[in-house]
Motif scaffolding. Structure first.
Motif, PDB file in Angstrom:
ATOM      1  N   VAL A  99       0.829  -1.213   0.000  1.00 14.90           N
ATOM      2  CA  VAL A  99       0.000   0.000   0.000  1.00 14.90           C
ATOM      3  C   VAL A  99       0.859   1.256   0.000  1.00 14.90           C
ATOM      4  CG1 VAL A  99      -1.682   1.341   1.327  1.00 14.90           C
ATOM      5  CG2 VAL A  99      -1.976  -1.132   1.083  1.00 14.90           C
ATOM      6  N   ALA A 100       1.891   1.270   0.862  1.00 16.11           N
ATOM      7  CA  ALA A 100       2.709   2.485   0.994  1.00 16.11           C
ATOM      8  C   ALA A 100       3.399   2.849  -0.316  1.00 16.11           C
ATOM      9  CB  ALA A 100       3.752   2.302   2.098  1.00 16.11           C
ATOM     10  N   GLY A 101       3.730   1.866  -1.114  1.00 16.69           N
ATOM     11  CA  GLY A 101       4.433   2.132  -2.362  1.00 16.69           C
ATOM     12  C   GLY A 101       3.531   2.224  -3.574  1.00 16.69           C
ATOM     13  N   THR A 102       2.228   2.277  -3.366  1.00 15.76           N
ATOM     14  CA  THR A 102       1.270   2.341  -4.478  1.00 15.76           C
ATOM     15  C   THR A 102       0.592   3.699  -4.507  1.00 15.76           C
ATOM     16  OG1 THR A 102       0.837  -0.036  -4.262  1.00 15.76           O
ATOM     17  CG2 THR A 102      -0.756   1.256  -5.521  1.00 15.76           C
ATOM     18  N   ALA A 103       0.585   4.337  -5.648  1.00 12.36           N
ATOM     19  CA  ALA A 103      -0.089   5.633  -5.785  1.00 12.36           C
ATOM     20  C   ALA A 103      -1.585   5.459  -5.555  1.00 12.36           C
ATOM     21  CB  ALA A 103       0.162   6.211  -7.174  1.00 12.36           C
ATOM     22  N   ALA A 104      -2.210   6.490  -4.975  1.00 11.46           N
ATOM     23  CA  ALA A 104      -3.639   6.415  -4.657  1.00 11.46           C
ATOM     24  C   ALA A 104      -4.474   6.072  -5.884  1.00 11.46           C
ATOM     25  CB  ALA A 104      -4.107   7.740  -4.046  1.00 11.46           C
ATOM     26  N   ALA A 105      -4.078   6.594  -7.045  1.00  8.52           N
ATOM     27  CA  ALA A 105      -4.844   6.345  -8.271  1.00  8.52           C
ATOM     28  C   ALA A 105      -4.726   4.902  -8.744  1.00  8.52           C
ATOM     29  CB  ALA A 105      -4.372   7.289  -9.376  1.00  8.52           C
ATOM     30  N   ASP A 106      -3.695   4.186  -8.259  1.00 11.25           N
ATOM     31  CA  ASP A 106      -3.467   2.813  -8.704  1.00 11.25           C
ATOM     32  C   ASP A 106      -4.027   1.763  -7.750  1.00 11.25           C
ATOM     33  OD1 ASP A 106      -2.121   3.746 -10.938  1.00 11.25           O
ATOM     34  OD2 ASP A 106      -0.184   3.798  -9.883  1.00 11.25           O
ATOM     35  N   ILE A 107      -4.604   2.196  -6.643  1.00 12.56           N
ATOM     36  CA  ILE A 107      -5.180   1.241  -5.695  1.00 12.56           C
ATOM     37  C   ILE A 107      -6.480   0.690  -6.285  1.00 12.56           C
ATOM     38  CG2 ILE A 107      -6.258   0.975  -3.419  1.00 12.56           C
ATOM     39  CD1 ILE A 107      -4.299   3.036  -2.352  1.00 12.56           C
ATOM     40  N   PRO A 108      -6.625  -0.630  -6.400  1.00 16.43           N
ATOM     41  CA  PRO A 108      -7.851  -1.201  -6.972  1.00 16.43           C
ATOM     42  C   PRO A 108      -9.048  -0.942  -6.059  1.00 16.43           C
ATOM     43  CG  PRO A 108      -6.505  -2.932  -6.009  1.00 16.43           C
ATOM     44  CD  PRO A 108      -5.684  -1.679  -5.959  1.00 16.43           C
ATOM     45  N   PHE A 109     -10.240  -1.005  -6.644  1.00 19.53           N
ATOM     46  CA  PHE A 109     -11.434  -0.737  -5.836  1.00 19.53           C
ATOM     47  C   PHE A 109     -12.636  -1.470  -6.428  1.00 19.53           C
ATOM     48  CE2 PHE A 109     -10.829   2.626  -8.978  1.00 19.53           C
ATOM     49  CZ  PHE A 109     -12.039   2.639  -9.647  1.00 19.53           C
ATOM     50  N   TRP A 110     -13.631  -1.686  -5.566  1.00 20.75           N
ATOM     51  CA  TRP A 110     -14.925  -2.184  -6.023  1.00 20.75           C
ATOM     52  C   TRP A 110     -15.772  -0.976  -6.394  1.00 20.75           C
ATOM     53  CZ3 TRP A 110     -13.263  -4.550  -1.216  1.00 20.75           C
ATOM     54  CH2 TRP A 110     -12.871  -5.885  -1.354  1.00 20.75           C
ATOM     55  N   ASN A 111     -16.309  -0.982  -7.579  1.00 15.21           N
ATOM     56  CA  ASN A 111     -17.086   0.160  -8.063  1.00 15.21           C
ATOM     57  C   ASN A 111     -18.565  -0.181  -8.030  1.00 15.21           C
ATOM     58  OD1 ASN A 111     -18.188   2.356  -9.352  1.00 15.21           O
ATOM     59  ND2 ASN A 111     -16.678   2.406 -10.996  1.00 15.21           N
ATOM     60  N   PHE A 112     -19.311   0.512  -7.167  1.00 15.35           N
ATOM     61  CA  PHE A 112     -20.749   0.288  -7.032  1.00 15.35           C
ATOM     62  C   PHE A 112     -21.557   1.389  -7.708  1.00 15.35           C
ATOM     63  CE2 PHE A 112     -18.720  -1.964  -3.563  1.00 15.35           C
ATOM     64  CZ  PHE A 112     -19.370  -3.193  -3.569  1.00 15.35           C
ATOM     65  N   GLY A 113     -20.927   2.124  -8.592  1.00 10.75           N
ATOM     66  CA  GLY A 113     -21.619   3.182  -9.303  1.00 10.75           C
ATOM     67  C   GLY A 113     -21.555   4.500  -8.580  1.00 10.75           C
ATOM     68  N   PHE A 114     -22.296   4.588  -7.485  1.00 12.52           N
ATOM     69  CA  PHE A 114     -22.338   5.862  -6.753  1.00 12.52           C
ATOM     70  C   PHE A 114     -21.361   5.897  -5.576  1.00 12.52           C
ATOM     71  CE2 PHE A 114     -25.536   3.032  -5.070  1.00 12.52           C
ATOM     72  CZ  PHE A 114     -25.422   3.143  -3.698  1.00 12.52           C
ATOM     73  N   PHE A 115     -20.656   4.804  -5.322  1.00 14.16           N
ATOM     74  CA  PHE A 115     -19.577   4.827  -4.324  1.00 14.16           C
ATOM     75  C   PHE A 115     -18.589   3.701  -4.627  1.00 14.16           C
ATOM     76  CE2 PHE A 115     -22.435   1.753  -2.512  1.00 14.16           C
ATOM     77  CZ  PHE A 115     -21.620   0.832  -1.850  1.00 14.16           C
ATOM     78  N   GLN A 116     -17.400   3.828  -4.041  1.00 13.79           N
ATOM     79  CA  GLN A 116     -16.331   2.854  -4.274  1.00 13.79           C
ATOM     80  C   GLN A 116     -15.724   2.423  -2.935  1.00 13.79           C
ATOM     81  OE1 GLN A 116     -13.625   5.071  -6.720  1.00 13.79           O
ATOM     82  NE2 GLN A 116     -14.853   4.883  -8.567  1.00 13.79           N
ATOM     83  N   ILE A 117     -15.212   1.199  -2.904  1.00  8.45           N
ATOM     84  CA  ILE A 117     -14.520   0.676  -1.719  1.00  8.45           C
ATOM     85  C   ILE A 117     -13.146   0.197  -2.154  1.00  8.45           C
ATOM     86  CG2 ILE A 117     -14.516  -1.031   0.138  1.00  8.45           C
ATOM     87  CD1 ILE A 117     -17.549  -1.206  -0.118  1.00  8.45           C
ATOM     88  N   ASP A 118     -12.103   0.713  -1.525  1.00 10.94           N
ATOM     89  CA  ASP A 118     -10.747   0.294  -1.865  1.00 10.94           C
ATOM     90  C   ASP A 118     -10.546  -1.188  -1.544  1.00 10.94           C
ATOM     91  OD1 ASP A 118     -10.032   2.773  -2.754  1.00 10.94           O
ATOM     92  OD2 ASP A 118      -9.147   3.414  -0.853  1.00 10.94           O
ATOM     93  N   MET A 119      -9.884  -1.875  -2.455  1.00 11.97           N
ATOM     94  CA  MET A 119      -9.601  -3.307  -2.282  1.00 11.97           C
ATOM     95  C   MET A 119      -8.225  -3.457  -1.643  1.00 11.97           C
ATOM     96  SD  MET A 119     -11.019  -4.653  -5.988  1.00 11.97           S
ATOM     97  CE  MET A 119     -10.589  -6.374  -5.661  1.00 11.97           C
TER      98      MET A 119
END
Length: 488
Positions: A225-245
């Motif tokens: 996590v520390a070495g990963t840019a925020a934009a590159d963190i995967p996430f679950w996309n529920f349309g109107f909100f997201q949860i970081d994986m």
């Protein structure tokens, strides 16, 4: 049967009679009582019994030290008393009635971490062995060469080959052992969530599944996590909100929060869902909500709390005042053992390992145990002609040197008081030396003399110096006190 009938009759009398016994069981060396009124127990008369090696009260239990023949004593006692023995778990639950809130918290933490500590110890030993194989350069193995270039440090000092650099066999062993190390440390949340459900009496397989959802390969590894840019963190996309994986490998606090949430959700749904359909919907709703809460709320909060705790402890142990922190902790750890609050350090140690790759705290714990054992060793020498005393002090010394100090503390040191203080002084001095050298352990290990095997290889010699101090200082102080007071 019959060998201990007379002592059993007297113990029953001195403990306050059958009506004062809330519950009774035994462990390897001790009778364990939960007394309805602890004040009725006459400890002086109990300790004067030929079969009794000492008494103490811990975690709401009145414990009578008998020795290795405790099982036979227990059988005679329950036949005389006319009481039914119960399991150790039942005694622990009954004992909680006599505990304050801090003792209850410590007791709960102890029962959660106790089943997984053996695995953590094994993991620490494996990491230590892998460090020897792969991290230490030996001059006898020659200078390390990479792509035809001899390797040196910035100051020109040669970098020598490690064992894995020159031996394919040991390189294979090193790689193979990481299979076990990874399973223990990266997947630690699985063990924690399982242990919580086990201790709280809910569905254990749900705890295992919950733990697996915290360390799934689908998730970004916590160490990345520390070495990963925020934009590159995967996430679950529920349309109107997201949860970081994001995974929680090796994280303690997030796993504990998630585990307790699952327990209370399961208990809640069992109350409101009809029994005829509870087998289907209780685990479904409890697990689903627990996983959602774990990744949306509890995981991020737990991560912050865990980092906060570990950074405070680590900061204290590496600051300009680290000598003071070390001295206080080294001096007070043995009293913490008496209260049972020492179990809270397991969670802190594990979090330090996760956040900083090692723990400075645990070596001080091992040194404290050694110091208390050394104080008892002095008593063995002072009382070498006292056969009755040696029956307690010799096993207590061995036990303390192997990381279990209760027999030493309650059977000898607290009885005479001065050896206890001498052990605390030796522990404090050794802790200052250990922290002053920055000694780190790979993880929690065997909390006595074998603990050196869990120390990072570059610190082993420095830890050995601290170990010698923790052996010599308490021994000399206790011996001098004993000579002055003519202890025999």
């Amino acid at each position: 049967m019959g060998k201990y009938l007379e002592d059993s009759r007297k113990l029953l009398e001195f403990i306050g009679g059958k009506e004062n016994i809330g519950a009774v069981t035994h462990c390897v060396t001790r009778m364990r009582f939960v007394l309805n009124d602890p004040e009725k127990a006459d400890t002086e008369k109990i300790e004067a019994l030929p079969s009794v090696k000492g008494t103490f009260t811990q975690a709401g239990q009145f414990q009578v030290i008998i020795g290795n023949d405790v099982a036979n004593f227990y059988n005679d006692f329950v036949s005389i008393a006319g009481v039914e023995g119960v399991s150790k778990e039942a005694v622990k639950e009954e004992a909680k009635k006599n505990q304050n809130i801090f003792q209850k918290i410590a007791s709960t933490l102890a029962e959660i971490f106790a089943p997984i500590i053996p695995a953590i110890i094994v993991g620490g030993l494996i990491l230590g062995f892998r460090n020897i194989l792969g991290e230490i350069g030996f001059e006898s193995l020659g200078q390390k060469v990479v792509d035809g270039v001899a390797q040196t440090l910035k100051d020109g000092t040669p970098v020598y080959n490690a064992i894995v650099d020159v031996s394919q066999f040991w390189a294979g062993v090193n790689d193979f052992l990481w299979l076990i190390g990874e399973a223990i440390f990266h997947f630690l949340p699985v063990g924690i969530t399982w242990s919580i459900t086990r201790k709280m009496g809910t569905t254990q397989i749900l705890g295992i599944v919950l733990g697996l959802t915290l360390v799934s390969p689908q998730l970004l590894n916590a160490y990345s996590v520390a070495g990963t840019a925020a934009a590159d963190i995967p996430f679950w996309n529920f349309g109107f909100f997201q949860i970081d994986m994001i995974g929680y490998q090796a994280q303690v606090i997030p796993a504990m929060l998630a585990g307790f949430t699952l327990v209370y959700l399961e208990r809640f749904f069992k109350k409101i869902i009809p029994e005829v359909i509870s087998m289907i919907f209780v685990p479904l709703f409890a697990l689903l909500l627990a996983v959602i809460f774990a990744h949306v709320i509890l995981g991020p909060i737990g991560w912050v709390i865990g980092n906060w705790i570990s950074k405070i402890v680590y900061g204290g142990l590496t600051s300009n005042f680290r000598w003071l922190f070390a001295a206080v902790f080294g001096f007070l750890y043995a009293p913490l053992v008496i209260t049972g609050l020492h179990h809270t350090t397991n969670a802190i140690d594990t979090q330090l390992v996760a956040d900083f790759g090692g723990t400075i705290l645990w070596p001080m714990i091992a040194l404290s145990n050694i110091a208390q054992g050394s104080a008892v060793l002095a008593m063995v020498v002072l009382q070498r002609k006292n056969e009755e005393a040696k029956q307690v002090s010799i096993p207590a010394t061995i036990s303390a040197y192997l990381g279990v100090t209760e027999p030493a503390l309650f059977g000898v040191n607290l009885k005479y008081r001065a050896p206890f203080i001498c052990g605390m002084i030796g522990s404090a001095i050794a802790a200052v030396i250990s922290v002053g050298f920055g000694v780190q352990a790979n993880s929690i290990g065997v909390g006595g003399l074998p603990g050196i095997l869990s120390i990072k290889t570059q610190f082993m010699l420095k830890f050995l110096i601290a170990m010698i101090v923790s052996i010599v200082v308490p021994f000399i102080l206790t011996f001098l006190w004993g000579k002055k007071n003519k202890v025999k």
